[in-house]
Design an enzyme around this catalytic site. Sequence first.
Site, short mmCIF file in Angstrom:
data_model
loop_
_atom_site.label_atom_id
_atom_site.label_comp_id
_atom_site.label_asym_id
_atom_site.label_seq_id
_atom_site.Cartn_x
_atom_site.Cartn_y
_atom_site.Cartn_z
N SER A 233 0.83 -1.34 0.07
CA SER A 233 -0.20 -0.10 -0.16
C SER A 233 0.98 1.20 0.04
CB SER A 233 -0.86 0.05 1.32
OG SER A 233 -0.25 0.24 2.48
N LYS A 234 0.27 2.39 -0.06
CA LYS A 234 0.96 3.67 -0.17
C LYS A 234 1.75 3.91 0.80
CE LYS A 234 -1.34 5.32 -3.79
NZ LYS A 234 -1.08 4.06 -4.81
#
Length: 459
Positions: A233-234
Amino acid sequence: MAKSKNNTSPEVYKMSENIRVRFAPSPTGALHIGGAHTALFNWLCARHTGGTFILRIEDTDRERSTPEYEQSIMDGMRWMGLDWDEGPDKPGQFGPYRQSERMESYTKYANQLLDAGLAYKDNGAVLFKVPSGKIVTFDDEVYGHIEVLSDNASVNQDGTIKDIVIIKRDGMPTYNFAVVIDDFTMNINMVIRGEDHIINTPKQLLIYHALGFKPPKFAHLPMILGKDKKKLSKRQGATSVFEYNDLGYLPDGVFNFLALLGWSPKNGQEVFTREEAVKLFEIGSVTKKPAVLDMDKLNHINQEQMKIMDPYKLLEIIKPFWRGLGLNITACSDDYLASSLQTMGGRGQTTMQLAEYSDYFISFDAVKERYKADDINEERRPALKKFYSELLGTSEFTPEAMESFTRSWIETNESSMKEVALPLRWVLTGRKVSPGVFEVAAQLGKEECCRRLEYYNLI
RNA sequence: GGUCCCUUCGUCUAGGGGCCUAGGACGGCGGGUUCUCAGCCCGUUAACAGGGGUUCGAAUCCCCUAGGGACUGCCA
């Protein structure tokens, strides 16, 4: 458990047809580690086969695409050393290389489907009619044979067939349509992309068939997962590859590490140059299992890459880190700095550590700040002074000469290596650990050693 | 829910019926070398998700179960 490996290796293309692969990011964010991985494998495949690597920008999402991200993706690829043969900035005979600039071909082929009655308009959009009862198959270079019933390729929640939007109401093509048209019109004959696209492939194949296009070969790559085994994820390091640079990782380190995710060379080699990687790479030996990013391994690979890197090239990478530490390197020559780095002898896993651990070669101030000499036993001071004075007097100021001088001195003076080497290390480096103290002394030079010893009243 | 994919040490992987009492690497642990650390050397730890088949023989082939993931947008 489809274990059948495809028997068509890229080598076949070498003799018959030039292999053309592409990396097709959408400029809605920086180049993250997953994208870099995909780009890398495409690049490796192209370079290994002597084929062509194309960069295509998929900017059909007008809301989120920006020129800045496009630029940043290209910068990220350059940082990794992944050069492309055709792209937005490198026109070739199959351009343009931005989807937003290829509108005519999308409308052309959409109309062709419309005319053939294979698509229809609805609410300003164009929908492709998904046929029923057709079996769509393809032989993935990595995942093997995959077979899907067309009725299942695109479905509504209730399980009924859902036609595929190919042109959005705003006139832009959708992803599944644009890739097909572009890959075909750009002569892409091998599509290498993330495993998350494997499920899109049947939809695209349906369009290939409807248009009468010959589909390319497909090779899907395993996903890269975070430590928690979830998709990156980011906030997990999925961020820009430049962050890896800031953290102290070499382009070659990231390159090497990423190449090892989902692939390993037949000869078992783990540390390799990019030239070696190109030679060894085979799309056929890519793994299917998703891979978890392991920073320990990255650190190790990065350290190995620092060791084999050209000292002057490494120097240029280290310089900004020294500056970042507030060190003024303008007074030092490149030769001196590069040789200081060599003296570090492979210590440090990241460029950041290397810069930090070697600060005393550049600045004595850093040493003074760290070391206050309050551990020096006054009773021993005279003996140390005597020894250091004699050591500095050594005509040949080399590590070997200093060491042999020291060895004979401690023997006749009933001292030990520890007793004389440890304090010297503190004085010279302000640290408890460093490369061999005589190596450090030789690198600093007699004059500088003298200055430091004088400051601490040890000479 | 549906469709598709995946499943070997903690992690990356080798392995494509007998070479596997499963190999390597990173990490961990222990030891050696040494002026410290890194390194190097030696040793050690730890895995075929589970269950059924097929076979003389399965980590390798088939089936089932479980777990994980992807997709299910007029995002890509």
